[in-house]
Design a protein around this motif. Structure first.
Motif, short mmCIF file in Angstrom:
data_model
loop_
_atom_site.label_atom_id
_atom_site.label_comp_id
_atom_site.label_asym_id
_atom_site.label_seq_id
_atom_site.Cartn_x
_atom_site.Cartn_y
_atom_site.Cartn_z
N SER A 117 61.46 22.99 27.26
CA SER A 117 61.87 21.60 27.45
C SER A 117 60.61 20.76 27.53
O SER A 117 59.84 20.88 28.49
CB SER A 117 62.71 21.44 28.73
OG SER A 117 63.12 20.10 28.89
N TYR A 118 60.37 19.95 26.52
CA TYR A 118 59.14 19.17 26.45
C TYR A 118 59.39 17.88 25.70
O TYR A 118 60.50 17.65 25.19
CB TYR A 118 58.01 19.97 25.80
CG TYR A 118 58.31 20.50 24.41
CD1 TYR A 118 57.94 19.77 23.28
CD2 TYR A 118 58.97 21.72 24.24
CE1 TYR A 118 58.21 20.25 22.00
CE2 TYR A 118 59.23 22.20 22.96
CZ TYR A 118 58.86 21.46 21.85
OH TYR A 118 59.12 21.93 20.59
N GLU A 119 58.40 17.03 25.65
CA GLU A 119 58.55 15.69 25.09
C GLU A 119 59.11 15.75 23.67
O GLU A 119 58.56 16.42 22.79
CB GLU A 119 57.20 14.97 25.08
CG GLU A 119 57.26 13.52 24.68
CD GLU A 119 55.94 12.80 24.86
OE1 GLU A 119 55.69 11.83 24.14
OE2 GLU A 119 55.14 13.23 25.74
N GLY A 120 60.21 15.04 23.47
CA GLY A 120 60.88 15.03 22.17
C GLY A 120 61.85 16.17 21.97
O GLY A 120 62.61 16.18 21.00
N HIS A 121 61.82 17.17 22.87
CA HIS A 121 62.71 18.33 22.78
C HIS A 121 63.16 18.72 24.20
O HIS A 121 63.03 19.86 24.62
CB HIS A 121 62.01 19.52 22.11
CG HIS A 121 61.55 19.26 20.73
ND1 HIS A 121 60.38 18.57 20.46
CD2 HIS A 121 62.12 19.56 19.53
CE1 HIS A 121 60.23 18.49 19.15
NE2 HIS A 121 61.25 19.06 18.56
N GLU A 122 63.70 17.76 24.90
CA GLU A 122 64.05 17.98 26.31
C GLU A 122 65.37 18.75 26.44
O GLU A 122 66.36 18.46 25.76
CB GLU A 122 64.12 16.66 27.06
CG GLU A 122 62.75 15.98 27.16
CD GLU A 122 62.79 14.69 27.96
OE1 GLU A 122 63.33 14.72 29.08
OE2 GLU A 122 62.29 13.66 27.46
N ASP A 123 65.35 19.74 27.31
CA ASP A 123 66.53 20.55 27.62
C ASP A 123 66.50 20.82 29.12
O ASP A 123 66.15 21.91 29.57
CB ASP A 123 66.51 21.85 26.81
CG ASP A 123 67.79 22.66 26.97
OD1 ASP A 123 68.71 22.19 27.67
OD2 ASP A 123 67.86 23.77 26.41
#
Length: 534
Positions: free
Chosen positions: A452-458
């Protein structure tokens, strides 16, 4: 039946302390001692008109001898230059390098211009000998050279070159061997600056690319949070690991980082792969030969990776988590609690200084991480996390887990609030933010849940993981894992000092090996009243 391990029976290897293991190996493999030195006291004359005292002996097993050569010095070129701050980054710098063969009368030239290197300073040679039977090579000598620079001017660019009899950086045709560095700013400076950090790097194509990205950030200094180059592959700190050791990997590593470390102070903490038990009682004799670090810790002779410095309005503290590790206990308790007492005292001192707004602590083992490989270290939680909370430490940087992971603000092992990507943390509200930046080049790990990271948050409210304590692994479900990224990465920290009464910020960005940003958050504080610094 006990099979000998490095000439040490298994039953002894498993029960002897590291000092006892060292003494056994010293007797078994000594050839002029495991550490030999051609030590010339580093006088370190500075340009402001002062002189530094003689350098202290690097380890109790270092013996002095003359540095002689059968090869003319003109045929021996220095390499692997790396610099580090002294205890006061405004006025002190330590310059280190390697030579492939013995040389006579090594020295450093320094000046305010690359065309005027008239100041010549004697240097100290530390000859590190690794005998056949320790590692993957036959007898090997490595020659590390060090010069101490004191009484420098703050906020000033200096040029330097290193040499020896037969090789002078001031000679015509040697201009390509001249490098530069800049000292830290004066007290209460409001000039912005950047520093970078990662852990767990090795000599590799990936590491070269990541170092180039770090260099492009123009950092004032760089923090390496342990497991510096993996010359010792096993990472247990035991004499039986010696068959996997390759001292030559240090040569490759120092040559690899030279484009950056020759200009940017390369400040290291020690990890489990940096315990090389055959060199000294605590496994750090090799690193004492390679690095010159600030000696303002509680005991530089036995714990060289424990120190602090202040750059601008940021106080930085390096501690040795091998001292408190349950997971890898080779050095557990080796300071007898002295390191933890020193840490409490130093954090108190830094928090009281009017010229210090932010405190950053870095060490290897993680207090809070959720990877499937190491996860969290119970010893750090027990001994140091209460101190971080007590003194409102602004940022804790770790390696060990080969990922990027960042927590919400944590108190007593629980998140006290959410710190989203792009958010701002105010430490005066409580909670400490922990960053794992261990994806510096060694193979990456995995998480038990999705990245889960910037632009791909989960976002996940509860992550199943574990911590290691005195009785082994303890499972837990945690609420503090906010950002997770399994690619190679490092952190860039942008510091914006401010005038008294105004707000100063420390902005942390995690950057992937592609250059893409995967996390960003800001730590914010009101600046104290101006005072006399320290």
């Amino acid at each position: 039946m006990n099979t000998p391990r490095m000439g040490l029976p298994d039953r002894l290897a498993d029960t002897l302390s590291m000092p006892e293991q060292h003494e056994y190996l010293r007797r078994a493999f000594s050839r002029r001692g495991l550490l030999r030195g051609g030590a010339v006291a580093a006088t370190g004359v500075a340009l402001a008109g002062g002189t530094a005292g003689a350098a202290a002996a690097t380890t109790p097993t270092l013996v002095t001898g003359s540095a002689t050569s059968t090869v003319h010095g003109s045929l021996v070129a220095p390499f692997g230059r790396h610099i580090a701050y002294g205890a006061d980054p405004r006025t002190q710098m330590r310059v280190s390098w390697q030579v492939p063969l013995p040389v006579k009368k090594p020295f450093l030239r320094i000046g305010r211009s690359p065309l005027d290197l008239s100041h010549r300073i004697p240097a100290e040679v530390r000859d590190l000998f690794t005998p056949t039977g320790i590692g993957k090579s036959a007898d090997i000598d490595q020659y590390y050279v060090h010069a101490a620079l004191d009484n420098l001017n703050p906020d000033t660019t200096y040029y330097y070159g290193v040499g020896h009899d037969g090789f002078d950086p001031a000679d015509a045709g040697a201009a390509h061997t001249i490098y530069s560095f800049r000292t830290a700013p004066r007290t209460h400076s409001t000039r912005p600056f950047t520093f970078t950090a990662f852990g767990d790097q090795n000599p590799s194509y990936t590491s070269i690319g990541l170092n180039a990205l770090v260099q492009a950030q123009s950092p004032a200094f760089h923090l390496h949070a342990g497991d510096i180059c993996y010359a010792e592959e096993t990472g247990h700190g035991l004499p039986g690991d010696a068959s996997n050791y390759d001292a030559r990997q240090w040569d490759s590593f120092l040559a690899q980082i030279e484009p950056l470390s020759s200009r940017v102070p390369w400040m290291v903490a020690f990890g489990n792969h940096d315990m090389e038990s055959w060199y000294s009682p605590n496994g750090y004799g090799g690193n004492e030969a390679r690095f010159t670090l600030p000696t303002n810790g509680f005991d530089a002779a036995s714990a060289p990776g424990v120190y602090s410095f202040v750059h601008g309005n940021v106080g930085v503290v390096s501690v040795d988590a091998n001292d408190v590790s349950y997971e890898i206990p080779a050095n557990k308790g080796y300071t007898g609690g002295k390191q933890t007492a020193w840490l409490d005292k130093r954090l108190t001192e830094l928090r009281a200084r009017t010229d210090v707004d932010f405190i950053v602590v870095f060490h290897h083992h993680c207090a809070f991480s959720t990877t499937s490989s190491h996860a969290s270290e119970g010893g750090v939680r027990e001994q140091w996390v209460p101190l971080y909370e007590k003194h409102q430490v602004d940022l804790v940087v770790n390696g060990h887990n080969h990922v990027y992971e960042r927590t919400d603000p944590v108190v007593q092992d629980k998140a006290v609030r959410t710190l989203p990507i792009g958010g701002t943390h105010e430490p005066t509200r409580g909670g400490v933010v922990y960053v794992t930046a261990g994806a510096g080049g060694e193979s990456v790990y995995s998480f038990p849940v999705a990245d889960s990271y910037e632009g791909h948050e989960d976002a996940i409210d509860s992550v199943p993981t574990y911590w290691t304590g005195k009785d082994g692994q303890v499972t837990e479900n945690v609420d503090w894992s906010r950002v997770r990224y399994t690619g190679y990465s490092f952190i860039r920290v942008d510091v914006a000092p401010a005038a008294p009464g105004r707000t100063t910020t420390l902005t942390v960005r995690a950057l992937a090996a592609t250059g893409a940003e995967v996390d960003r958050f800001t730590v914010s504080r009101k600046v104290k009243k101006a005072g006399h610094g320290h």
